[in-house]
Design a protein around this motif. Structure first.
Motif, mmCIF file in Angstrom:
data_model
loop_
_atom_site.group_PDB
_atom_site.id
_atom_site.type_symbol
_atom_site.label_atom_id
_atom_site.label_comp_id
_atom_site.label_asym_id
_atom_site.label_seq_id
_atom_site.Cartn_x
_atom_site.Cartn_y
_atom_site.Cartn_z
ATOM 1 N N SER A 192 0.826 -1.221 0.000
ATOM 2 C CA SER A 192 0.000 0.000 0.000
ATOM 3 C C SER A 192 0.861 1.272 0.000
ATOM 4 N N TYR A 193 2.108 1.175 0.464
ATOM 5 C CA TYR A 193 2.952 2.385 0.490
ATOM 6 C C TYR A 193 3.151 2.963 -0.902
ATOM 7 N N TRP A 194 3.089 2.073 -1.921
ATOM 8 C CA TRP A 194 3.290 2.563 -3.298
ATOM 9 C C TRP A 194 2.125 3.407 -3.779
ATOM 10 N N GLN A 195 0.983 3.346 -3.074
ATOM 11 C CA GLN A 195 -0.177 4.163 -3.474
ATOM 12 C C GLN A 195 -0.190 5.503 -2.753
ATOM 13 N N SER A 196 0.757 5.737 -1.869
ATOM 14 C CA SER A 196 0.699 6.936 -1.032
ATOM 15 C C SER A 196 0.860 8.213 -1.845
ATOM 16 N N PRO A 197 0.081 9.249 -1.496
ATOM 17 C CA PRO A 197 0.250 10.549 -2.171
ATOM 18 C C PRO A 197 1.650 11.131 -1.960
ATOM 19 N N GLU A 198 2.360 10.657 -0.928
ATOM 20 C CA GLU A 198 3.734 11.154 -0.698
ATOM 21 C C GLU A 198 4.658 10.826 -1.870
ATOM 22 N N LEU A 199 4.230 9.874 -2.717
ATOM 23 C CA LEU A 199 5.081 9.506 -3.849
ATOM 24 C C LEU A 199 4.777 10.313 -5.113
ATOM 25 N N LEU A 200 3.772 11.190 -5.043
ATOM 26 C CA LEU A 200 3.507 12.041 -6.212
ATOM 27 C C LEU A 200 4.727 12.928 -6.439
ATOM 28 N N PRO A 201 5.068 13.147 -7.718
ATOM 29 C CA PRO A 201 6.281 13.921 -7.999
ATOM 30 C C PRO A 201 6.319 15.265 -7.265
ATOM 31 N N GLU A 202 5.165 15.945 -7.169
ATOM 32 C CA GLU A 202 5.204 17.272 -6.522
ATOM 33 C C GLU A 202 5.460 17.162 -5.015
#
Ligand code: SAH
Length: 237
Positions: free
Chosen positions: A117-127
């Protein structure tokens, strides 16, 4: 914000810079308590650093007059960091810390003990990633953004990316219980691999060793990822 990091698009031909985003404006007001006439340290993303005088500060806008920017950013660490993807809050802090310490190449890797689920985190969005990198640069007074690559499969990483990464680097896997101590004060190009909160599984350590990486430990204390990364980088370099 020990450095006000300016985007090249914020500069004009007359040597003035205008910033209008709420975060930096609030920081100027509340932390720097800046007033017109103050000289602050600025840097241009990817470029040089120097001083700038604050000309005007309102709720919406700050205008700076730049002095010649002549100072180069500090040297980078000779490391490519491969980090098993930590949980989102830890990721945010770790990105900031390693950017402040001078890491310029980061790969976020999937391993067995990384929660999918960590791969879905918004923290990984480029911005979002960009924001954390900028905070690290502002903290440490640096202008060069690290590159962050996401590698969502362990096996493809080992087979397709690792051989090239190890072509010109010494590979070191941080793993508690390894016989070798973490080296100190090295200057060679290094690929440093740090595991997830649950650690690498033995099979992963074997695969990394087969590819040419050396396992090493930092002593008997098991550290959190963000602490381990900081301790590893300061001890290695
Ligand atoms: N639960 C795991 C440790 C995970 S700590 C275990 O007991 O093995 C998260 C990551 O930080 C580890 O995968 C490792 O890369 C690094 N790390 C933390 N403490 C370390 C130590 N003492 N020596 C080497 N690596 C360490």
């Amino acid at each position: 914000m020990n450095l006000i990091l300016l985007h090249p698009g914020e500069l004009d031909q007359q040597g003035q810079a205008r910033i209008s985003d709420p975060r930096r404006l609030a920081h100027l007001r509340e932390v720097h308590r800046a007033t017109p006439g103050d000289r602050l340290t600025v840097g241009v993303q990817g470029g040089k650093m120097g001083k700038a005088q604050l000309i005007e500060l309102t709720r919406e806008l700050a205008i700076f007059a730049l002095e010649p920017l002549t100072e180069a950013p500090p040297p980078a660490l000779p490391v490519h960091l491969v980090l098993a993807l930590p949980r989102p809050r830890m990721l945010a802090r770790t990105l900031e810390h390693v950017t402040a310490l001078g890491v310029k190449d980061i790969t976020l890797l999937h391993t067995k003990r990384v929660e999918k689920s960590y791969w879905q985190s918004p923290e990984l969005l480029p911005e979002k990633i960009h924001q954390h990198l900028v905070l690290g640069l502002e903290q440490a007074r640096d202008t060069r953004l690290p590159s962050v690559v996401l590698s969502k499969g362990f096996r493809p990483f080992i087979e397709e990316q690792l051989p090239a990464l190890l072509g010109e680097r010494r590979g070191l896997v941080a793993h508690p219980g390894m016989p070798m101590e973490c080296p100190r004060g090295i200057s060679e190009q290094t690929l440093l691999l740090v595991g997830p909160e649950g650690g690498f599984i033995p099979w992963e350590v074997e695969k990394l060793q087969e590819a040419g990486c050396q396992g090493m430990h930092l002593g008997p204390r098991i550290l959190r990822v963000e602490t381990a990364v900081t301790a590893l980088l300061s001890r290695l370099f």
